[in-house]
Scaffold this active site. Sequence first.
Site, short mmCIF file in Angstrom:
data_model
loop_
_atom_site.label_atom_id
_atom_site.label_comp_id
_atom_site.label_asym_id
_atom_site.label_seq_id
_atom_site.Cartn_x
_atom_site.Cartn_y
_atom_site.Cartn_z
CG ASP A 150 7.68 -1.39 11.12
OD1 ASP A 150 7.05 -0.68 10.32
OD2 ASP A 150 8.28 -2.44 10.77
CE LYS A 200 -4.01 -2.14 1.01
NZ LYS A 200 -4.58 -2.70 -0.22
N GLY A 241 -3.88 -3.20 12.51
CA GLY A 241 -2.62 -2.48 12.34
C GLY A 241 -2.58 -1.48 11.20
CG ASN A 296 10.32 0.84 8.58
OD1 ASN A 296 11.05 1.76 8.95
ND2 ASN A 296 9.00 0.89 8.68
CB THR A 349 8.13 -4.28 3.06
OG1 THR A 349 7.27 -5.11 3.83
CG2 THR A 349 7.98 -4.60 1.59
N GLY A 356 4.11 -12.81 20.64
CA GLY A 356 5.04 -12.97 19.53
C GLY A 356 6.40 -12.41 19.88
CB ALA A 357 9.48 -13.44 20.49
CE LYS A 391 9.81 -4.39 7.59
NZ LYS A 391 8.84 -4.25 8.67
P1 NAP Z 1 7.96 -12.76 12.25
O1 NAP Z 1 9.26 -12.08 12.53
O2 NAP Z 1 7.91 -13.84 11.23
O3 NAP Z 1 7.45 -13.36 13.65
C1 NAP Z 1 6.28 -14.11 13.71
C2 NAP Z 1 5.90 -14.40 15.16
O4 NAP Z 1 4.61 -14.98 15.15
C3 NAP Z 1 6.83 -15.37 15.88
O5 NAP Z 1 6.96 -14.97 17.22
C4 NAP Z 1 6.06 -16.69 15.77
O6 NAP Z 1 6.33 -17.59 16.83
C5 NAP Z 1 4.64 -16.21 15.88
N1 NAP Z 1 3.64 -17.10 15.28
C6 NAP Z 1 3.50 -17.41 13.97
N2 NAP Z 1 2.43 -18.22 13.79
C7 NAP Z 1 1.87 -18.40 15.02
C8 NAP Z 1 0.74 -19.14 15.48
N3 NAP Z 1 -0.04 -19.83 14.64
N4 NAP Z 1 0.45 -19.10 16.80
C9 NAP Z 1 1.22 -18.38 17.66
N5 NAP Z 1 2.31 -17.68 17.28
C10 NAP Z 1 2.64 -17.70 15.97
O7 NAP Z 1 6.84 -11.71 11.83
P2 NAP Z 1 6.81 -10.14 12.14
O8 NAP Z 1 7.57 -9.41 11.11
O9 NAP Z 1 7.17 -9.96 13.58
O10 NAP Z 1 5.26 -9.79 11.88
C11 NAP Z 1 4.26 -10.18 12.81
C12 NAP Z 1 2.91 -9.59 12.39
O11 NAP Z 1 2.95 -8.17 12.46
C13 NAP Z 1 2.48 -9.94 10.96
O12 NAP Z 1 1.11 -10.24 10.97
C14 NAP Z 1 2.73 -8.67 10.19
O13 NAP Z 1 1.85 -8.52 9.11
C15 NAP Z 1 2.46 -7.61 11.26
N6 NAP Z 1 3.14 -6.33 11.01
C16 NAP Z 1 2.36 -5.24 10.78
C17 NAP Z 1 2.95 -4.01 10.55
C18 NAP Z 1 2.06 -2.81 10.31
O14 NAP Z 1 2.57 -1.78 9.83
N7 NAP Z 1 0.79 -2.88 10.65
C19 NAP Z 1 4.34 -3.87 10.54
C20 NAP Z 1 5.13 -5.01 10.81
C21 NAP Z 1 4.51 -6.24 11.04
P3 NAP Z 1 7.63 -18.55 16.85
O15 NAP Z 1 8.76 -17.71 17.33
O16 NAP Z 1 7.25 -19.61 17.78
O17 NAP Z 1 7.82 -19.03 15.43
#
Ligand code: NAP
Length: 279
Positions: A104, A16, A245, A89, A64, A129-130, A68
């Site tokens: 972010d 977007k 978000g 980012n 993105t 989440g981590a 990153k």
């Molecule tokens: P990431 O680095 O891949 O981390 C994913 C996290 O989600 C990990 O902690 C993982 O756990 C956990 N996870 C995945 N599937 C799961 C499930 N089914 N049940 C429980 N935990 C689960 O991803 P990220 O970059 O942090 O992004 C996370 C979210 O934030 C995404 O949905 C993304 O779209 C959103 N986001 C939004 C914005 C915005 O501007 N609105 C910006 C950045 C990110 P494990 O460690 O156990 O694998």
Amino acid sequence: MPDRYAVIGHPIAHSKSPLIHGLFAQATGQDMVYEAIDGGAGPGGFGRALAAFCAAGGRGMNVTLPFKLEALAAADEASQDARLAGAANALRFEGGRVLAQNFDGIGLVRDIEHNLGLPLAGKRVLLLGAGGATRGALLPLARAGAARIVIANRTATKAEALARELAPHMGACSVAGGGPEAAGAGQAFDLVLNATSASLGGEAPAVPAAAFAPGALAYDMVYGKGLTPFLQLAQAAGCARIADGVGMLVEQAAEAFAWWRGVRPDTREVLQRLTVPLV
Ligand code: NAP
């Protein structure tokens, strides 16, 4: 000639950012163009695209997934937020140097405080989440005055390590990390943030109903997915304040725009345009 900016990712067609920055440029009267660049799946794609864009006179880039981390590594100078997030980012090109930022977490805080009206000072925050999104959110949440942050993650060791690593930088905000059970133990939180990618797979992370304090805000960082399983779970737990978000996305874009152009755009209209009702 208008100044050139871009977003780079892979895939990128869904982004977007060109729409958001196009609207910001129009509203603020900035002479600029903003395009989307696909960095490709193969090794070296990001570096080649970055070099080509800089050589063509590009002024800045949003970055993105999945670039990153590479964006931070390519920087000559990075902000503390970017260094501690381990990711960038937004990039700015200045006199042959690459400057890196991570907006972010700042965008998230601005959305919560300014758009959603929840001041963070003294608040108890549960971060589910981590991954990268949690890492980027920790410092800005602490700076905004959160009193306590608990990180609960499916893989406990990742949350524990993240809390240990960032604790020395969190000032008066205490931080602890653990497995899904860290969200329980009778604690209640004023803000429960879903920073997992579970919503993308139609799932919700584990969180007990008691984790939502009376009047709590439940916030899913994912956007455009309507009432996600996490937001449904929050509602079922009696939580009346819910958000996705989209505001985080728009506010981090506004921060990057201000960093590049020296003028902060009003985000209300863009936010309205991108908001998908939570039903
Ligand atoms: P990431 O680095 O891949 O981390 C994913 C996290 O989600 C990990 O902690 C993982 O756990 C956990 N996870 C995945 N599937 C799961 C499930 N089914 N049940 C429980 N935990 C689960 O991803 P990220 O970059 O942090 O992004 C996370 C979210 O934030 C995404 O949905 C993304 O779209 C959103 N986001 C939004 C914005 C915005 O501007 N609105 C910006 C950045 C990110 P494990 O460690 O156990 O694998």
